[in-house]
Write a protein that holds these residues in place. Sequence first.
Motif, PDB file in Angstrom:
ATOM      1  N   GLU A  14       0.824  -1.219   0.000  1.00  0.00           N
ATOM      2  CA  GLU A  14       0.000   0.000   0.000  1.00  0.00           C
ATOM      3  C   GLU A  14       0.858   1.269   0.000  1.00  0.00           C
ATOM      4  O   GLU A  14       0.329   2.372  -0.195  1.00  0.00           O
ATOM      5  CB  GLU A  14      -0.917   0.019   1.243  1.00  0.00           C
ATOM      6  N   GLY A  15       2.154   1.089   0.275  1.00  0.00           N
ATOM      7  CA  GLY A  15       3.041   2.260   0.387  1.00  0.00           C
ATOM      8  C   GLY A  15       3.432   2.491   1.845  1.00  0.00           C
ATOM      9  O   GLY A  15       3.748   3.612   2.245  1.00  0.00           O
ATOM     10  N   LYS A  16       3.449   1.404   2.622  1.00  0.00           N
ATOM     11  CA  LYS A  16       3.748   1.515   4.058  1.00  0.00           C
ATOM     12  C   LYS A  16       5.158   2.082   4.287  1.00  0.00           C
ATOM     13  O   LYS A  16       5.357   2.920   5.156  1.00  0.00           O
ATOM     14  CB  LYS A  16       3.636   0.134   4.724  1.00  0.00           C
ATOM     15  N   GLY A  17       6.116   1.588   3.483  1.00  0.00           N
ATOM     16  CA  GLY A  17       7.501   2.029   3.645  1.00  0.00           C
ATOM     17  C   GLY A  17       7.623   3.539   3.529  1.00  0.00           C
ATOM     18  O   GLY A  17       8.274   4.193   4.339  1.00  0.00           O
ATOM     19  N   LYS A  18       6.958   4.093   2.542  1.00  0.00           N
ATOM     20  CA  LYS A  18       7.025   5.545   2.334  1.00  0.00           C
ATOM     21  C   LYS A  18       6.436   6.302   3.525  1.00  0.00           C
ATOM     22  O   LYS A  18       7.016   7.278   4.002  1.00  0.00           O
ATOM     23  CB  LYS A  18       6.279   5.933   1.055  1.00  0.00           C
ATOM     24  N   HIS A  41       9.524  -3.046   1.336  1.00  0.00           N
ATOM     25  CA  HIS A  41       9.057  -1.685   1.631  1.00  0.00           C
ATOM     26  C   HIS A  41       9.973  -0.667   0.956  1.00  0.00           C
ATOM     27  O   HIS A  41      11.159  -0.596   1.266  1.00  0.00           O
ATOM     28  CB  HIS A  41       9.020  -1.451   3.156  1.00  0.00           C
ATOM     29  N   THR A  42       9.395   0.070   0.045  1.00  0.00           N
ATOM     30  CA  THR A  42      10.193   1.000  -0.754  1.00  0.00           C
ATOM     31  C   THR A  42      10.174   2.399  -0.147  1.00  0.00           C
ATOM     32  O   THR A  42       9.117   2.913   0.195  1.00  0.00           O
ATOM     33  CB  THR A  42       9.620   1.086  -2.183  1.00  0.00           C
ATOM     34  N   VAL A  43      11.360   2.977  -0.069  1.00  0.00           N
ATOM     35  CA  VAL A  43      11.481   4.371   0.388  1.00  0.00           C
ATOM     36  C   VAL A  43      12.325   5.102  -0.640  1.00  0.00           C
ATOM     37  O   VAL A  43      13.397   4.629  -1.022  1.00  0.00           O
ATOM     38  CB  VAL A  43      12.174   4.450   1.774  1.00  0.00           C
ATOM     39  N   LEU A 331      -2.584   8.431  -5.073  1.00  0.00           N
ATOM     40  CA  LEU A 331      -3.711   9.108  -5.711  1.00  0.00           C
ATOM     41  C   LEU A 331      -3.327   9.553  -7.123  1.00  0.00           C
ATOM     42  O   LEU A 331      -4.126   9.512  -8.052  1.00  0.00           O
ATOM     43  CB  LEU A 331      -4.135  10.328  -4.874  1.00  0.00           C
ATOM     44  N   ASP A 332      -2.056   9.951  -7.287  1.00  0.00           N
ATOM     45  CA  ASP A 332      -1.554  10.439  -8.582  1.00  0.00           C
ATOM     46  C   ASP A 332      -1.711   9.402  -9.698  1.00  0.00           C
ATOM     47  O   ASP A 332      -1.821   9.770 -10.871  1.00  0.00           O
ATOM     48  CB  ASP A 332      -0.072  10.834  -8.461  1.00  0.00           C
ATOM     49  N   VAL A 333      -1.753   8.135  -9.327  1.00  0.00           N
ATOM     50  CA  VAL A 333      -1.861   7.067 -10.343  1.00  0.00           C
ATOM     51  C   VAL A 333      -3.226   7.135 -11.051  1.00  0.00           C
ATOM     52  O   VAL A 333      -3.366   6.705 -12.198  1.00  0.00           O
ATOM     53  CB  VAL A 333      -1.596   5.674  -9.698  1.00  0.00           C
ATOM     54  N   LEU A 411      -2.067  12.265   2.762  1.00  0.00           N
ATOM     55  CA  LEU A 411      -2.364  11.928   1.366  1.00  0.00           C
ATOM     56  C   LEU A 411      -1.039  11.929   0.604  1.00  0.00           C
ATOM     57  O   LEU A 411      -0.275  12.895   0.672  1.00  0.00           O
ATOM     58  CB  LEU A 411      -3.331  12.961   0.770  1.00  0.00           C
ATOM     59  N   SER A 412      -0.778  10.830  -0.109  1.00  0.00           N
ATOM     60  CA  SER A 412       0.486  10.710  -0.827  1.00  0.00           C
ATOM     61  C   SER A 412       0.233  10.770  -2.330  1.00  0.00           C
ATOM     62  O   SER A 412      -0.657  10.087  -2.841  1.00  0.00           O
ATOM     63  CB  SER A 412       1.151   9.388  -0.434  1.00  0.00           C
ATOM     64  N   VAL A 413       1.010  11.607  -3.017  1.00  0.00           N
ATOM     65  CA  VAL A 413       0.808  11.783  -4.462  1.00  0.00           C
ATOM     66  C   VAL A 413       2.068  11.468  -5.271  1.00  0.00           C
ATOM     67  O   VAL A 413       2.182  11.840  -6.438  1.00  0.00           O
ATOM     68  CB  VAL A 413       0.300  13.225  -4.783  1.00  0.00           C
TER      69      VAL A 413
HETATM   70  P1  GDP Z   1       4.840  -1.341   0.929  1.00  0.00           P
HETATM   71  O1  GDP Z   1       5.160  -2.784   0.839  1.00  0.00           O
HETATM   72  O2  GDP Z   1       3.485  -1.087   1.519  1.00  0.00           O
HETATM   73  O3  GDP Z   1       5.897  -0.542   1.633  1.00  0.00           O
HETATM   74  O4  GDP Z   1       4.762  -0.799  -0.560  1.00  0.00           O
HETATM   75  P2  GDP Z   1       5.817  -1.123  -1.758  1.00  0.00           P
HETATM   76  O5  GDP Z   1       7.053  -0.390  -1.498  1.00  0.00           O
HETATM   77  O6  GDP Z   1       5.901  -2.587  -1.986  1.00  0.00           O
HETATM   78  O7  GDP Z   1       5.009  -0.551  -3.009  1.00  0.00           O
HETATM   79  C1  GDP Z   1       4.628   0.772  -3.057  1.00  0.00           C
HETATM   80  C2  GDP Z   1       5.242   1.394  -4.309  1.00  0.00           C
HETATM   81  O8  GDP Z   1       4.595   2.624  -4.593  1.00  0.00           O
HETATM   82  C3  GDP Z   1       6.703   1.748  -4.157  1.00  0.00           C
HETATM   83  O9  GDP Z   1       7.319   1.616  -5.409  1.00  0.00           O
HETATM   84  C4  GDP Z   1       6.685   3.213  -3.730  1.00  0.00           C
HETATM   85  O10 GDP Z   1       7.865   3.919  -4.089  1.00  0.00           O
HETATM   86  C5  GDP Z   1       5.510   3.713  -4.505  1.00  0.00           C
HETATM   87  N1  GDP Z   1       4.735   4.812  -3.884  1.00  0.00           N
HETATM   88  C6  GDP Z   1       4.459   5.030  -2.589  1.00  0.00           C
HETATM   89  N2  GDP Z   1       3.608   6.073  -2.447  1.00  0.00           N
HETATM   90  C7  GDP Z   1       3.356   6.509  -3.697  1.00  0.00           C
HETATM   91  C8  GDP Z   1       2.520   7.541  -4.231  1.00  0.00           C
HETATM   92  O11 GDP Z   1       1.816   8.250  -3.520  1.00  0.00           O
HETATM   93  N3  GDP Z   1       2.494   7.662  -5.601  1.00  0.00           N
HETATM   94  C9  GDP Z   1       3.225   6.869  -6.430  1.00  0.00           C
HETATM   95  N4  GDP Z   1       3.133   7.072  -7.730  1.00  0.00           N
HETATM   96  N5  GDP Z   1       4.018   5.910  -5.953  1.00  0.00           N
HETATM   97  C10 GDP Z   1       4.075   5.709  -4.623  1.00  0.00           C
END
Ligand code: GDP
Length: 425
Positions: A14-18, A41-43, A331-333, A411-413
Amino acid sequence: MPNTVLVGAQWGDEGKGKIIDVLTRESDVVVRYQGGNNAGHTVKVGEQQYVLHLIPSGILHEEKVCIIGNGLVVDLAGLMAEIDELAELDIKCEGRLYISDRAHIVMPYHREIDAAREARAKGNKKIGTTKRGIGPTYGDKVTRRGLRMIDLCSGDFEAKARQHIEEANCVIEALGGQVLDVDEVTADTMALAARVRPYVADTISLLKDMSKAGKSVLFEGAQGTMLDIDFGSYPYVTSSNATAGGACTGSGMSPNKIDRVIGVLKAYTTRVGEGPMPTELTDEVGEQLRKKGAEFGATTGRPRRCGWFDAVVARYAAAINGFDYWAITKLDVLDDHEKIKVCVAYECDGKRYETVPADPDVLEKCVPVYEELDGWCEDTSELTDYAKLPENAKKYVDYLCEITEVKLGILSVGPKRSATLRVGI
Ligand code: GDP
Ligand code: IMO
Ligand code: MG
């Protein structure tokens, strides 16, 4: 800063790492409480992208303490590879990464058994695991045959490891997998054990002391509610409690010390691996979401299945986790879509479902009931101020919050730290 649990509300990624990275700045300790290196988890910091699997994402902030709790299953080779990779990027784990002495060890035979079971599974019996040995390790944990970090610190670890490897070979053979060389695997395990040992600690006392000293704790959930062993789309789930309750059982922190729970919610739905996903789109819209959202597994590289937002899942997750806030991501997607659909209920054999049915065969047959909203067709990815969000984007976010009865917090974009709009928190 309150003690916060952060949980994935869907099928992971879901974007947990970010979001953890954003909130770490305001915390002192970051704790992983379940799962293992099945997580990815991607940052993104500037142009540098980090993918954390076992180590809490808080490690990227120099002065923070990171804990791998008792609820995790730790692959020794995976852990050391991650520590080495971080060291190459000048990020040191020594002195600030602590691994619970009660955490279980993923042994090479667990990986082999995981792969062999998946290879043998016929038809829809395959789970589509990450093949990281997660299920077999948790299996050994609950059947009380596991090896823990505390064993790794004992004088007879070599004998114990050897005995476990020999025994596991019988299972591997029966499953038609690749039998392990006992001497080689024992020697490799001992070499890794020597490197991991300095990180092993009594993390329960550590957390208690830090908490007493007024330090704030951030719990980093892995996977998501629909992958939870109890609440997810069983049997197509992972083997741990990814939901908020897992933060206590997986760390030793008592429930009355948790101040708030944040749910991370992707603005649409994705899933990797097998199992039902009612809003999955196999058409060009699904392909568009995958492309724009770069929806490929951070651990296995597999393409993620994509679909419209599923409010049945989000409401269910909110009920189980008691979310105080949403962190809505990506949301940007949805920027380019003229019309956006939201699944508000399911229908199966003439029956309407407002919540997730327990039966995987029913969930598999569920057809989404959609509401359609107008898109905004504007680029939101450069925004830094919520007030500047296009009107229809605001309406979409408000709608998600309204039907799930959870307030918006973040909110993340975009993937970068800067693409984060703080709203309620
Ligand atoms: P996690 O496992 O929940 O930490 O999520 P992942 O890292 O596996 O997948 C989320 C992906 O979406 C990563 O490539 C992030 O860099 C990316 N990401 C996170 N937030 C956003 C956002 O708001 N917009 C976009 N376009 N990408 C995002
Ligand atoms: P993060 O923390 C998405 C999925 C696998 C498979 C099922 C069981 O990055 O959100 P396992 O290897 O755990 O036995 O696989 O769970 N899965 C994930 N899907 N994100 C994850 O982690 C996942 N971890 C496991 O694809 O369907
Ligand atoms: Mg991920």
